[in-house]
Design an enzyme around this catalytic site. Structure first.
Site: not given
Length: 508
Positions: A317, A320, A328, A351, A364
């Site tokens: 897992c 943020t 960032g 995962e 990204s």
């Protein structure tokens, strides 16, 4: 036109909402629940083809009753034994499934003996009920430490492997709805996106208060203030393994710090839909990123990983917290997970499945990392610089499948089948376009290259010769089957690379 009183669960109709451009739109939505507060009806809607985090309670003024679609009634069908039955979508089946799922997911207090139910090692178990006649001091901030022992008093054996992939077969009407209105964590107030199995008595509170250092939850601000006078933590438990400036990473063992790990999982489930919650955190390590100020180390985000993964997962897992998103921190968490894979001498992958925001972040990071390597290639003796997918994987610790998928996403590599003569089965070849890496990193108008004259063909079985047109120059190309060079040695850990990682340069 239908009346407001005729709206039931399962109806579909357009609902007014504001989009990202602050413009009104009427997407189709499904009514998941209806409640009455002080004589005013509220409807919980899920916007079709939208993420569940956008689900919300709305009033009837935002509903377009002219285009309402009522749910179809399905006729009952007899079973094989001739007994009356129902189809999978019938109300009888749904009610039965709801009862089976809700009981292990959310504790339901009983009228005579309060008990709480927690999933442990795949099976639901019930905590010992309070004995009548004996008073027990109530605990304002809840912990789940009692749920770690087995019902007979003997600790269960630790689970050495685990997966956090959510089982969507148990996705019922209860878990589809947000059950926490608001969370206060330090100086931030967060609105949860998804369901999280906090105790049921806390789901009716307007605000759920969390200690930002130990993540224990309380029912009121007074309970939180009383807890803070006793809580000695000013940083997550565990070892601080990295610090630069105000950013620190703490490594937390899910077996040694069960209470903190469980509370972290409960908080993370509010913002992660594709992962499930395990109260057995023994097989996992948690890496918590914090930001330091004069009051302590404040949690920014975290990622977890299995101690021993058979499928080379380096992240189970990753999250943020919403106040720190789009700054960032997510890419820093991802890069830190790959730096740990480099120390272990392995390639890793997150995962699956990834959430929509998680996929964007990983895509990204993969694109930027691979393109920076391709931009740094230098030609030797006037020949075109070359690099294999295996070499890219070994340099970055990104799994080969993720490297290939990123190259395909950037339209830098194409596969086609050759060998169409009679009796030939054919084989897959890879056609690598010229890598305009500088254009992808810094978009600007560039002439479009012809893939017929500016390419090098490489077979997955054997490499064929380079382009003979002479117009390729020193454009770098990716080969899929060149022999490995610079491969790591045998087993064992190795030190971090001598070059300073980008996340150390960016966070100076």
């Amino acid at each position: 036109m239908a009346e407001v009183g005729e709206i039931i669960e399962g109806c579909r109709l357009p609902v007014l909402r504001r989009n990202q451009d602050n413009e009104d739109e009427w997407p189709l939505a499904e009514i998941l629940s209806v409640k009455d507060i002080s004589g005013r009806k509220l409807f919980y809607v899920h916007y079709i083809d939208f993420n569940k985090r956008l689900d919300e309670w709305v009033t009837h003024e935002r509903l377009d009753l002219k285009k309402i679609q009522f749910p179809k009634k399905e006729a009952k069908t007899p079973t094989k034994n001739g007994l009356p039955g129902s189809r999978p979508g019938s109300p009888e089946r749904e009610v039965k499934r709801k009862v089976e799922v809700v009981s292990p997911a959310t504790p339901v207090p009983s009228e005579t003996a309060p008990a709480s139910v927690f999933p442990q090692n795949g099976a639901a178990r019930r905590a010992v009920a309070a004995q009548p006649g004996r008073k027990r001091k109530s605990n304002c901030l809840g912990t789940d430490e009692d749920s770690q022992d087995s019902s007979d008093g003997i600790p269960s054996a630790p689970r050495m492997t685990g997966s956090l992939v959510s089982d969507r077969s148990h996705d019922d009407i209860v878990t589809r709805m947000k059950n926490i209105e608001c969370i206060e964590l330090g100086r931030h107030r967060l609105k949860p996106w998804y369901f999280s199995p906090y105790p049921q008595e806390l789901t009716t509170l307007p605000v759920l208060y969390l200690c930002e250092f130990c993540l224990k939850y309380g029912r009121s601000l007074k309970c939180l203030q009383r807890h803070l006078t006793k809580c000695d933590l000013r940083h997550p438990p565990g070892n601080e393994i990295y610090r630069k400036g105000t950013i620190s990473f703490f490594e937390i063992d899910g077996r040694k710090n069960k209470s903190y790990s469980q509370n972290l999982c409960l908080l993370a489930k509010c913002f992660l839909d594709h992962k499930t919650l395990y109260y057995d955190t023994d097989p996992f390590l948690f890496y918590v990123m914090t930001e330091y100020d004069c009051k302590g180390f404040h949690i920014v985000g975290y990622f977890s990983k299995e101690k021993e993964s058979t499928e080379d997962y380096n992240v189970a897992c990753i999250l943020t917290l919403p106040p720190y998103q789009r700054r960032g921190y997510g890419k820093l968490l991802i890069e830190f997970s790959y730096e740990l894979s480099k120390v272990e001498g392995k390639t890793g992958t997150p995962e699956k499945p990834l959430s929509d925001l998680g996929l964007l972040s990983y895509r990204s990071y993969w694109s930027q990392t691979i393109l920076e390597i391709l931009m740094g290639l230098k030609s030797e003796s006037g020949e075109r610089p070359q690099i294999t997918i295996n070499e890219i994987s070994e340099i970055t610790s990104i799994k080969k499948e993720d490297v290939i998928s990123t190259l395909q996403y950037l339209n830098l590599i194409n596969y086609y089948k050759v060998g169409r003569q009679a009796g030939e089965t054919g084989m897959w070849d890879a056609e690598c376009r010229p890598l305009w890496a500088d254009h992808l990193l810094n978009p600007s108008p560039l002439p479009r290259a012809s893939t017929s004259s500016h390419c090098q063909r490489t077979s997955l079985m054997a490499m064929s010769g380079p382009c003979s047109s002479g117009s390729c120059g020193s454009t770098p190309s990716v080969c899929t089957s060149l022999p490995r060079t610079g491969a790591r040695g045998g087993s064992g850990d190795r030190a971090l690379p001598a070059a300073v990682p980008r996340w150390q340069q960016d966070w100076g």
